[in-house]
Design a protein around this motif. Structure first.
Motif, PDB file in Angstrom:
ATOM      1  N   TRP A   1      49.541  58.609  22.965  1.00 41.54           N
ATOM      2  CA  TRP A   1      48.675  59.382  23.860  1.00 41.54           C
ATOM      3  C   TRP A   1      48.001  58.399  24.807  1.00 41.54           C
ATOM      4  O   TRP A   1      47.154  57.614  24.403  1.00 41.54           O
ATOM      5  N   TRP A   2      48.388  58.453  26.080  1.00 46.77           N
ATOM      6  CA  TRP A   2      47.815  57.601  27.123  1.00 46.77           C
ATOM      7  C   TRP A   2      46.633  58.364  27.692  1.00 46.77           C
ATOM      8  O   TRP A   2      46.731  59.075  28.674  1.00 46.77           O
ATOM      9  N   ARG A   3      45.460  58.224  27.048  1.00 44.26           N
ATOM     10  CA  ARG A   3      44.327  59.088  27.353  1.00 44.26           C
ATOM     11  C   ARG A   3      43.401  58.489  28.416  1.00 44.26           C
ATOM     12  O   ARG A   3      43.369  58.924  29.545  1.00 44.26           O
ATOM     13  N   ARG A   4      42.627  57.502  28.063  1.00 44.18           N
ATOM     14  CA  ARG A   4      41.693  56.863  28.989  1.00 44.18           C
ATOM     15  C   ARG A   4      41.695  55.359  28.730  1.00 44.18           C
ATOM     16  O   ARG A   4      41.719  54.936  27.573  1.00 44.18           O
ATOM     17  N   ILE A   5      41.623  54.555  29.769  1.00 45.51           N
ATOM     18  CA  ILE A   5      41.688  53.103  29.592  1.00 45.51           C
ATOM     19  C   ILE A   5      40.503  52.420  30.260  1.00 45.51           C
ATOM     20  O   ILE A   5      39.896  52.951  31.197  1.00 45.51           O
ATOM     21  N   ARG A   6      40.201  51.251  29.726  1.00 45.00           N
ATOM     22  CA  ARG A   6      39.213  50.363  30.348  1.00 45.00           C
ATOM     23  C   ARG A   6      39.905  49.036  30.633  1.00 45.00           C
ATOM     24  O   ARG A   6      40.870  48.672  29.947  1.00 45.00           O
ATOM     25  N   PRO A   7      39.447  48.294  31.639  1.00 40.93           N
ATOM     26  CA  PRO A   7      40.117  47.027  31.982  1.00 40.93           C
ATOM     27  C   PRO A   7      39.966  45.982  30.885  1.00 40.93           C
ATOM     28  O   PRO A   7      39.014  46.018  30.092  1.00 40.93           O
ATOM     29  N   HIS A   8      40.913  45.059  30.853  1.00 39.39           N
ATOM     30  CA  HIS A   8      40.845  43.957  29.886  1.00 39.39           C
ATOM     31  C   HIS A   8      39.574  43.140  30.117  1.00 39.39           C
ATOM     32  O   HIS A   8      39.179  42.886  31.265  1.00 39.39           O
ATOM     33  N   GLU A   9      38.957  42.713  29.013  1.00 41.09           N
ATOM     34  CA  GLU A   9      37.741  41.901  29.098  1.00 41.09           C
ATOM     35  C   GLU A   9      38.058  40.474  28.638  1.00 41.09           C
ATOM     36  O   GLU A   9      38.403  40.257  27.472  1.00 41.09           O
ATOM     37  N   VAL A  10      37.938  39.562  29.568  1.00 37.24           N
ATOM     38  CA  VAL A  10      38.182  38.144  29.277  1.00 37.24           C
ATOM     39  C   VAL A  10      36.921  37.535  28.689  1.00 37.24           C
ATOM     40  O   VAL A  10      35.800  37.883  29.081  1.00 37.24           O
ATOM     41  N   ALA A  11      37.072  36.628  27.727  1.00 34.69           N
ATOM     42  CA  ALA A  11      35.929  36.005  27.060  1.00 34.69           C
ATOM     43  C   ALA A  11      35.021  35.299  28.068  1.00 34.69           C
ATOM     44  O   ALA A  11      35.504  34.666  29.019  1.00 34.69           O
ATOM     45  N   PRO A  12      33.697  35.401  27.888  1.00 34.25           N
ATOM     46  CA  PRO A  12      32.761  34.734  28.811  1.00 34.25           C
ATOM     47  C   PRO A  12      32.972  33.232  28.911  1.00 34.25           C
ATOM     48  O   PRO A  12      32.608  32.624  29.920  1.00 34.25           O
ATOM     49  N   ALA A  13      33.566  32.626  27.871  1.00 34.57           N
ATOM     50  CA  ALA A  13      33.805  31.177  27.906  1.00 34.57           C
ATOM     51  C   ALA A  13      34.743  30.789  29.042  1.00 34.57           C
ATOM     52  O   ALA A  13      34.720  29.640  29.508  1.00 34.57           O
ATOM     53  N   VAL A  14      35.554  31.722  29.494  1.00 34.61           N
ATOM     54  CA  VAL A  14      36.432  31.453  30.640  1.00 34.61           C
ATOM     55  C   VAL A  14      35.617  31.773  31.894  1.00 34.61           C
ATOM     56  O   VAL A  14      35.522  32.924  32.325  1.00 34.61           O
ATOM     57  N   ALA A  15      35.013  30.763  32.465  1.00 38.11           N
ATOM     58  CA  ALA A  15      34.037  30.973  33.538  1.00 38.11           C
ATOM     59  C   ALA A  15      34.650  30.968  34.932  1.00 38.11           C
ATOM     60  O   ALA A  15      34.192  31.701  35.814  1.00 38.11           O
ATOM     61  N   ASP A  16      35.669  30.162  35.147  1.00 35.02           N
ATOM     62  CA  ASP A  16      36.252  30.039  36.486  1.00 35.02           C
ATOM     63  C   ASP A  16      36.917  31.359  36.890  1.00 35.02           C
ATOM     64  O   ASP A  16      37.759  31.894  36.147  1.00 35.02           O
ATOM     65  N   PRO A  17      36.570  31.928  38.058  1.00 36.34           N
ATOM     66  CA  PRO A  17      37.134  33.221  38.460  1.00 36.34           C
ATOM     67  C   PRO A  17      38.652  33.245  38.513  1.00 36.34           C
ATOM     68  O   PRO A  17      39.281  34.234  38.135  1.00 36.34           O
ATOM     69  N   SER A  18      39.252  32.146  38.967  1.00 34.47           N
ATOM     70  CA  SER A  18      40.720  32.128  39.046  1.00 34.47           C
ATOM     71  C   SER A  18      41.339  32.130  37.652  1.00 34.47           C
ATOM     72  O   SER A  18      42.368  32.768  37.426  1.00 34.47           O
ATOM     73  N   TYR A  19      40.708  31.432  36.705  1.00 36.76           N
ATOM     74  CA  TYR A  19      41.209  31.428  35.331  1.00 36.76           C
ATOM     75  C   TYR A  19      41.025  32.802  34.692  1.00 36.76           C
ATOM     76  O   TYR A  19      41.869  33.268  33.923  1.00 36.76           O
ATOM     77  N   ARG A  20      39.894  33.455  34.993  1.00 37.18           N
ATOM     78  CA  ARG A  20      39.653  34.780  34.440  1.00 37.18           C
ATOM     79  C   ARG A  20      40.698  35.782  34.961  1.00 37.18           C
ATOM     80  O   ARG A  20      41.228  36.603  34.203  1.00 37.18           O
ATOM     81  N   ALA A  21      40.990  35.672  36.249  1.00 32.89           N
ATOM     82  CA  ALA A  21      41.994  36.561  36.825  1.00 32.89           C
ATOM     83  C   ALA A  21      43.358  36.304  36.203  1.00 32.89           C
ATOM     84  O   ALA A  21      44.112  37.245  35.915  1.00 32.89           O
ATOM     85  N   PHE A  22      43.676  35.025  35.975  1.00 30.88           N
ATOM     86  CA  PHE A  22      44.955  34.688  35.359  1.00 30.88           C
ATOM     87  C   PHE A  22      45.033  35.228  33.934  1.00 30.88           C
ATOM     88  O   PHE A  22      46.053  35.806  33.527  1.00 30.88           O
ATOM     89  N   ALA A  23      43.956  35.070  33.163  1.00 35.19           N
ATOM     90  CA  ALA A  23      43.946  35.549  31.773  1.00 35.19           C
ATOM     91  C   ALA A  23      44.113  37.063  31.718  1.00 35.19           C
ATOM     92  O   ALA A  23      44.856  37.590  30.884  1.00 35.19           O
TER      93      ALA A  23
END
Length: 315
Positions: A71-93
């Protein structure tokens, strides 16, 4: 096993899961926002045998290959750990997580409500209106544009008070009600150039929320005409008169054709019936809500969703 992609606290999910579990069905809920920071996955393709699709979260480990219905009901975006601070790294993760999870969900040997690719495509209103016309439904005069000149011409032709403006998606972060275009809107019409806008002929009448589950059609009339905001019934559900109604057979057939053409087994359809008895199609939401209708009318929609998932999962 029935796999449910949703998140804790989503009341429609909880109602259906409760009904399934009361019948002894094994239900595994997955919140996509748990990945990659709060949940892990291990996907393996050995030299011999079947692949293993293992995920582990606070409820323990699950092999997703055991799923027989999803059942593909409702989704939330993936949450990257706060330890990954660099925006480009967060986007990659986040991107890598999405690639891994979306791919394995498509690889599962289960039947989905709704099939994920069809669900994604059917969220596009511009596709919906085209298909709706093709299956015999009436669609109001509509303009989608980011050209200020075209937007002004459309409003000028129909007249103020006869055109509504609406958003493509009802986002929690930027929710907007459907509303009539005003003189103030025309004064800032140049802003249209920054993003496409939906302009649509206003259709007076009684709203209909039609929930389709498989081949079952549940129709409710929502009369907001004498409320404080008759333009958008979502704003005044509590003020509206709500009752179950029967639809003409030819309309039901057209709506089922729409669902099949869009590849949907579930859809919450919004229409309006005019004073002359004409039915006008607005949109179908592949993940729309139904509890507000069920609680006011007694229509057994939650049970129908649970029954559909149980049938797809088999014995």
């Amino acid at each position: 096993m029935i796999l449910v992609i949703s998140y804790p606290g989503e009341d429609h999910t909880e109602e259906v899961v409760r009904r399934l579990e009361s019948r002894g069905r094994r239900v595994v809920p997955i919140d996509l926002s748990d990945f990659p920071s709060r949940a892990s996955l291990r996907l393996e393709w050995a030299a011999d045998g079947e692949p293993a699709y293992l995920v582990e979260d606070s409820r323990g480990a699950t092999d997703l290959s055991a799923a027989r219905a999803g059942w593909w009901r409702r989704i939330r975006p993936h949450e990257v750990a706060p330890a990954v601070a660099d925006p480009s790294y967060r986007a990659f993760a986040a991107s890598e997580t999405s690639q891994a999870i979306q791919g394995v969900l498509d690889a599962l040997p289960c039947r989905w409500v709704n099939p994920r690719a069809a669900d994604a495509a059917a969220h596009h209103k511009t596709l919906q209106w085209t298909v709706a016309r093709q299956v015999g439904l009436k669609v109001p005069r509509t303009l989608v544009t980011n050209c200020p000149r075209a937007a002004r011409a459309f409003v000028d032709e129909l007249g103020l008070g006869r055109v509504v403006v609406k958003a493509f998606l009802a986002m929690l972060e930027a929710w907007r009600e459907t509303r009539l275009v005003t003189r103030d809107d025309l004064d800032r019409i140049e802003l249209v150039r920054y993003a496409p806008v939906i302009l649509q002929e206003f259709v007076p009448g009684v709203d209909l929320r039609i929930t389709i589950v498989g081949e079952q059609v549940f129709a409710a009339e929502i009369d907001a005409r004498r409320t404080s905001y008759p333009v958008d019934m979502r704003m005044v559900i509590g003020e509206s008169d709500v009752r179950a109604v029967a639809l003409p057979a030819e309309l039901q057939a057209a709506l089922l054709r729409l669902q099949r053409r869009l590849g949907l087994s579930y859809g919450a359809i919004d229409m309006r019936r005019t004073a002359e008895g004409e039915y006008v199609f607005f949109e179908v939401n592949p993940a729309g809500q139904w509890l507000f209708v069920e609680r006011r009318t007694g229509l057994p929609i939650s049970q129908a969703v649970a029954d559909l998932l149980a049938r797809l999962a088999g014995a």
